[in-house]
Design a protein around this motif. Structure first.
Motif, PDB file in Angstrom:
ATOM      1  N   HIS A 155       0.635  -1.327  -0.166  1.00 23.55           N
ATOM      2  CA  HIS A 155      -0.053  -0.001   0.070  1.00 23.55           C
ATOM      3  C   HIS A 155       0.769   1.285  -0.025  1.00 23.55           C
ATOM      4  N   ALA A 156       2.251   1.274   0.444  1.00 22.09           N
ATOM      5  CA  ALA A 156       2.800   2.384   0.331  1.00 22.09           C
ATOM      6  C   ALA A 156       3.722   2.650  -0.871  1.00 22.09           C
ATOM      7  N   ASP A 157       3.562   1.858  -1.909  1.00 20.98           N
ATOM      8  CA  ASP A 157       4.194   2.093  -3.079  1.00 20.98           C
ATOM      9  C   ASP A 157       5.793   2.048  -3.282  1.00 20.98           C
ATOM     10  N   SER A 158       6.225   0.985  -2.156  1.00 19.39           N
ATOM     11  CA  SER A 158       7.576   0.642  -2.186  1.00 19.39           C
ATOM     12  C   SER A 158       7.980   0.123  -3.411  1.00 19.39           C
ATOM     13  N   PRO A 159       9.457  -0.185  -3.570  1.00 25.02           N
ATOM     14  CA  PRO A 159      10.106  -0.801  -4.528  1.00 25.02           C
ATOM     15  C   PRO A 159       9.720  -2.431  -4.309  1.00 25.02           C
ATOM     16  N   TYR A 160       9.690  -2.890  -2.945  1.00 27.47           N
ATOM     17  CA  TYR A 160       9.449  -4.329  -2.856  1.00 27.47           C
ATOM     18  C   TYR A 160       8.144  -4.614  -3.189  1.00 27.47           C
ATOM     19  N   GLY A 161       7.012  -3.797  -2.511  1.00 23.73           N
ATOM     20  CA  GLY A 161       5.563  -3.831  -3.029  1.00 23.73           C
ATOM     21  C   GLY A 161       5.727  -3.990  -4.559  1.00 23.73           C
ATOM     22  N   ASP A 162       6.124  -3.034  -5.296  1.00 25.18           N
ATOM     23  CA  ASP A 162       5.944  -3.345  -6.977  1.00 25.18           C
ATOM     24  C   ASP A 162       6.394  -4.449  -7.284  1.00 25.18           C
ATOM     25  N   VAL A 163       7.582  -5.017  -6.853  1.00 24.77           N
ATOM     26  CA  VAL A 163       7.971  -6.387  -7.512  1.00 24.77           C
ATOM     27  C   VAL A 163       7.099  -7.368  -7.125  1.00 24.77           C
ATOM     28  N   LEU A 164       6.569  -7.444  -5.963  1.00 24.47           N
ATOM     29  CA  LEU A 164       5.565  -8.633  -5.514  1.00 24.47           C
ATOM     30  C   LEU A 164       4.210  -8.312  -6.269  1.00 24.47           C
ATOM     31  N   ILE A 165       3.763  -7.058  -6.656  1.00 21.23           N
ATOM     32  CA  ILE A 165       2.586  -7.082  -7.418  1.00 21.23           C
ATOM     33  C   ILE A 165       2.847  -7.450  -8.878  1.00 21.23           C
ATOM     34  N   GLY A 176       5.025  -9.477  -9.676  1.00 21.05           N
ATOM     35  CA  GLY A 176       5.228 -10.938  -9.824  1.00 21.05           C
ATOM     36  C   GLY A 176       3.949 -11.468  -9.877  1.00 21.05           C
ATOM     37  N   LEU A 177       2.976 -11.070  -9.079  1.00 19.01           N
ATOM     38  CA  LEU A 177       1.784 -11.618  -9.148  1.00 19.01           C
ATOM     39  C   LEU A 177       0.860 -11.620 -10.309  1.00 19.01           C
ATOM     40  N   ILE A 178       0.835 -10.365 -10.946  1.00 11.77           N
ATOM     41  CA  ILE A 178       0.463 -10.048 -12.198  1.00 11.77           C
ATOM     42  C   ILE A 178       0.871 -11.071 -13.140  1.00 11.77           C
ATOM     43  N   ARG A 179       2.245 -11.161 -13.248  1.00 15.65           N
ATOM     44  CA  ARG A 179       2.956 -11.867 -14.348  1.00 15.65           C
ATOM     45  C   ARG A 179       2.508 -13.350 -14.120  1.00 15.65           C
ATOM     46  N   HIS A 205      -9.027 -23.426  -9.307  1.00 18.74           N
ATOM     47  CA  HIS A 205      -8.246 -23.942  -8.332  1.00 18.74           C
ATOM     48  C   HIS A 205      -6.717 -23.546  -8.337  1.00 18.74           C
ATOM     49  N   LEU A 206      -6.249 -23.323  -9.547  1.00 20.26           N
ATOM     50  CA  LEU A 206      -4.901 -23.003  -9.826  1.00 20.26           C
ATOM     51  C   LEU A 206      -4.809 -21.473  -9.395  1.00 20.26           C
ATOM     52  N   ALA A 207      -5.578 -20.732  -9.693  1.00 23.73           N
ATOM     53  CA  ALA A 207      -5.561 -19.202  -9.571  1.00 23.73           C
ATOM     54  C   ALA A 207      -5.708 -18.948  -7.860  1.00 23.73           C
ATOM     55  N   GLU A 208      -6.660 -19.611  -7.142  1.00 26.79           N
ATOM     56  CA  GLU A 208      -6.672 -19.605  -5.813  1.00 26.79           C
ATOM     57  C   GLU A 208      -5.456 -20.269  -5.191  1.00 26.79           C
ATOM     58  N   ARG A 209      -4.816 -21.181  -5.523  1.00 24.70           N
ATOM     59  CA  ARG A 209      -3.580 -21.837  -5.135  1.00 24.70           C
ATOM     60  C   ARG A 209      -2.381 -20.485  -5.158  1.00 24.70           C
ATOM     61  N   LEU A 210      -2.351 -20.005  -6.346  1.00 22.69           N
ATOM     62  CA  LEU A 210      -1.470 -18.739  -6.670  1.00 22.69           C
ATOM     63  C   LEU A 210      -1.747 -17.619  -5.759  1.00 22.69           C
ATOM     64  N   LEU A 243       3.421 -15.474   1.317  1.00 19.91           N
ATOM     65  CA  LEU A 243       4.529 -14.606   1.292  1.00 19.91           C
ATOM     66  C   LEU A 243       4.442 -13.399   2.053  1.00 19.91           C
ATOM     67  N   LEU A 244       3.271 -12.996   2.133  1.00 20.88           N
ATOM     68  CA  LEU A 244       2.978 -11.707   2.712  1.00 20.88           C
ATOM     69  C   LEU A 244       2.755 -11.850   4.340  1.00 20.88           C
TER      70      LEU A 244
END
Length: 127
Positions: free
Chosen positions: A33-43, A45-48, A110-115, A122-123
């Motif tokens: 929520h703070a637009d940190s570089p780590y948060g951007d990488v996590l998001i 990665g999830l989108i990818r 099922h796979l999307a929920e597992r993801l 991770l969080l």
């Protein structure tokens, strides 16, 4: 004068024995929520990962649906087979495809929920 190479002295590397290992906090949900570089990488990665899953299932679904006319073309006698008075290709396209598409949809969810569970784990790791 000697041309032999000299060997460097031995060096021992150790972690500091006093104090806490690393006092910097681990990234957590607040980084998203703070637009940190780590948060951007996590998001990102999830989108990818979600995009890869979606494109894979889209390809699989198109292949399943596209194979039906191909099978009907390659097997010319299949249109002479009748089920309940209807040609077999029509029955497969009208009725038989829905259980296959439902199974693909269930598998995708099922796979999307597992993801998403893996992302949440991770969080929510202990800090």
């Amino acid at each position: 004068m000697s041309l032999q190479p000299t060997r460097p002295g031995r060096c021992v590397v150790r972690a500091p024995s006093s104090g806490s290992p690393d006092s910097t906090p681990l990234p957590d949900v607040s980084d998203l929520h703070a637009d940190s570089p780590y948060g951007d990488v996590l998001i990102a990665g999830l989108i990818r990962a979600q995009l890869g899953l979606t494109l894979g299932f889209l390809t699989l679904t198109v292949a399943v649906i596209g194979s039906l006319p191909l099978v009907a073309t390659l097997l010319p006698g299949v249109d002479r087979i009748h089920v309940a008075g209807f040609p077999l290709p029509l029955v497969v396209l009208g009725v038989g495809i829905y259980p296959v598409l439902s199974a693909l949809g269930w598998w995708y969810v099922h796979l999307a929920e597992r993801l998403e569970r893996r992302f949440d784990e991770l969080l929510s790791r202990p800090s």
